[in-house]
Design a protein around this motif. Structure first.
Motif, PDB file in Angstrom:
ATOM      1  N   LYS A 154      40.411  35.465  52.452  1.00 35.63           N
ATOM      2  CA  LYS A 154      41.128  35.385  51.367  1.00 35.63           C
ATOM      3  C   LYS A 154      40.144  35.352  50.192  1.00 35.63           C
ATOM      4  O   LYS A 154      40.352  35.912  49.155  1.00 35.63           O
ATOM      5  N   TYR A 155      39.397  34.266  50.264  1.00 38.67           N
ATOM      6  CA  TYR A 155      38.384  33.944  48.985  1.00 38.67           C
ATOM      7  C   TYR A 155      37.483  35.056  48.896  1.00 38.67           C
ATOM      8  O   TYR A 155      37.128  35.647  47.858  1.00 38.67           O
ATOM      9  N   ASN A 156      36.818  35.584  49.948  1.00 36.11           N
ATOM     10  CA  ASN A 156      36.078  36.864  49.835  1.00 36.11           C
ATOM     11  C   ASN A 156      36.907  38.076  49.328  1.00 36.11           C
ATOM     12  O   ASN A 156      36.124  38.760  48.392  1.00 36.11           O
ATOM     13  N   ALA A 157      38.089  38.391  49.610  1.00 39.16           N
ATOM     14  CA  ALA A 157      38.682  39.473  48.976  1.00 39.16           C
ATOM     15  C   ALA A 157      38.918  39.211  47.355  1.00 39.16           C
ATOM     16  O   ALA A 157      38.760  40.215  46.605  1.00 39.16           O
ATOM     17  N   PHE A 158      39.092  37.867  47.038  1.00 35.02           N
ATOM     18  CA  PHE A 158      39.425  37.723  45.846  1.00 35.02           C
ATOM     19  C   PHE A 158      38.147  37.905  44.937  1.00 35.02           C
ATOM     20  O   PHE A 158      38.020  38.645  43.812  1.00 35.02           O
ATOM     21  N   ARG A 189      35.538  40.220  46.023  1.00 32.69           N
ATOM     22  CA  ARG A 189      35.343  41.596  45.870  1.00 32.69           C
ATOM     23  C   ARG A 189      36.277  42.039  44.741  1.00 32.69           C
ATOM     24  O   ARG A 189      35.986  43.003  43.881  1.00 32.69           O
ATOM     25  N   GLU A 190      37.615  41.613  44.452  1.00 33.24           N
ATOM     26  CA  GLU A 190      38.473  42.520  43.691  1.00 33.24           C
ATOM     27  C   GLU A 190      38.371  42.316  42.137  1.00 33.24           C
ATOM     28  O   GLU A 190      38.803  42.888  41.289  1.00 33.24           O
ATOM     29  N   THR A 191      37.818  41.047  42.015  1.00 32.28           N
ATOM     30  CA  THR A 191      37.720  40.308  40.682  1.00 32.28           C
ATOM     31  C   THR A 191      36.264  40.546  40.132  1.00 32.28           C
ATOM     32  O   THR A 191      36.313  40.190  38.833  1.00 32.28           O
ATOM     33  N   ASP A 192      35.405  40.959  40.747  1.00 30.41           N
ATOM     34  CA  ASP A 192      34.085  40.903  40.461  1.00 30.41           C
ATOM     35  C   ASP A 192      33.539  39.575  40.021  1.00 30.41           C
ATOM     36  O   ASP A 192      32.943  39.536  39.054  1.00 30.41           O
ATOM     37  N   PHE A 193      34.075  38.730  40.483  1.00 33.57           N
ATOM     38  CA  PHE A 193      33.729  37.242  40.333  1.00 33.57           C
ATOM     39  C   PHE A 193      32.302  36.783  40.107  1.00 33.57           C
ATOM     40  O   PHE A 193      31.894  36.148  39.550  1.00 33.57           O
TER      41      PHE A 193
END
Length: 309
Positions: free
Chosen positions: A278-282, A284-288
């Protein structure tokens, strides 16, 4: 307050932390800092070196539950023998006065000091205590992390580490109305992890008083068995410090944060993997992160693999 004969001398000192008179506390502080050189000291010499009376020594020994000074000294030597066996397995970093020249030796001196603190901490760590701490954190529905002043860096490091794998993680860096309300709402459903290094921010004790009043068990990390947070702790992990520097030696605290967080991961690998994904997906999706392709790895399989392997 008498203790069982199996209880170690330093553990007895910690258990009596809140019940010692000022003179007894002075004696206890001296013993904790110097016990490695006190194996065959007489009562008269111990009193003189600590700056207290022999009467204080007698009362202190009795307070710890020993029948007399000889029994106390036997316990001290047993403690010293255990510490020496543990320390012998570690690499020593003997830092001597005048060993370094400044400013050219800044890195050598500070790295040696941090490595010494790491060595001393690891030598004294009880693996059963680490497992107990992991169990407490893993089983608690909510976790409160406490630290003030210079200890805020430890709070935020542990907050970030645990938030990746566990929900309902909170922090308190001061005691105001929001923090007091949070503590009251947590009650016995939580566990508290508290950091306190010299010179022991008074705000930390205020927070832990509120935590204790709400029956929240505390895992404490501090430098001394006589640290003011010890009376609040259900479990205490000691990070001994020998040297005074511009800032605290944080390397052992960060290593313990890493160890405890990794331990929580291992308690439920499936859940840890799910939360990590879940953290990895976040990310990727947010360009964190700039380097978003370098994701958190599987908890155990690659923990000691070189980066990029």
């Amino acid at each position: 307050m008498a203790k069982e004969n199996t209880t170690k001398m330093l553990q007895r000192i910690a258990a009596n932390n809140g019940d010692l008179s000022p003179k007894q506390l002075k004696l206890a502080q001296y013993i904790e800092k110097n016990y490695s050189s006190l194996a065959y000291v007489t009562m008269t010499k111990l009193a003189s070196q600590a700056g207290v009376s022999e009467t204080t020594v007698v009362r202190f020994v009795s307070q710890l539950g020993y029948k007399g000074f000889p029994e106390f000294m036997a316990a001290l030597r047993a403690e010293l023998n255990t510490q020496q066996k543990s320390a012998a397995q570690m690499m020593a970093f003997d830092i001597k006065e005048g060993q370094y020249s400044f400013p050219q030796d800044i890195c050598k001196a500070i790295f040696a000091m941090e490595m010494q603190a790491m060595t001393d901490t690891l030598a004294g760590i009880n693996s059963d205590d680490i497992q107990r701490a992991v169990e407490m954190i893993y089983n608690a529905p909510k976790v409160l992390i406490v630290g003030c002043g210079a200890n805020v860096c430890c709070v935020r490091a542990m907050l970030f580490a645990l938030q990746v794998i566990k929900s309902d993680i909170y922090s308190a860096e001061r005691l105001g109305l929001p923090e007091e309300s949070l503590i009251r709402s947590l009650k016995g459903d939580a566990v508290c992890v508290a950091f306190s290094t010299p010179r022991y921010p008074t705000e930390t004790q205020k927070i832990l008083k509120a935590v204790s009043d709400n029956n929240i068990p505390v895992i404490g990390l501090s430098n001394s068995l006589l640290s003011p947070i010890v009376p609040f702790c259900k479990l205490f992990l000691q990070v001994p410090d020998k040297y005074l520097a511009y800032i605290d030696c944080n390397a052992p605290y960060m290593a313990l944060i890493h160890a405890l967080s990794f331990g929580v991961c291992l308690k439920n690998k499936k859940l840890a993997r799910k939360n990590t994904e879940k953290y990895n997906a976040f990310v990727r999706e947010t360009d964190f992160y700039v380097n978003k392709d370098e994701e958190l790895i599987e908890v155990e399989e690659k923990i000691l693999s070189p980066r990029g392997a």
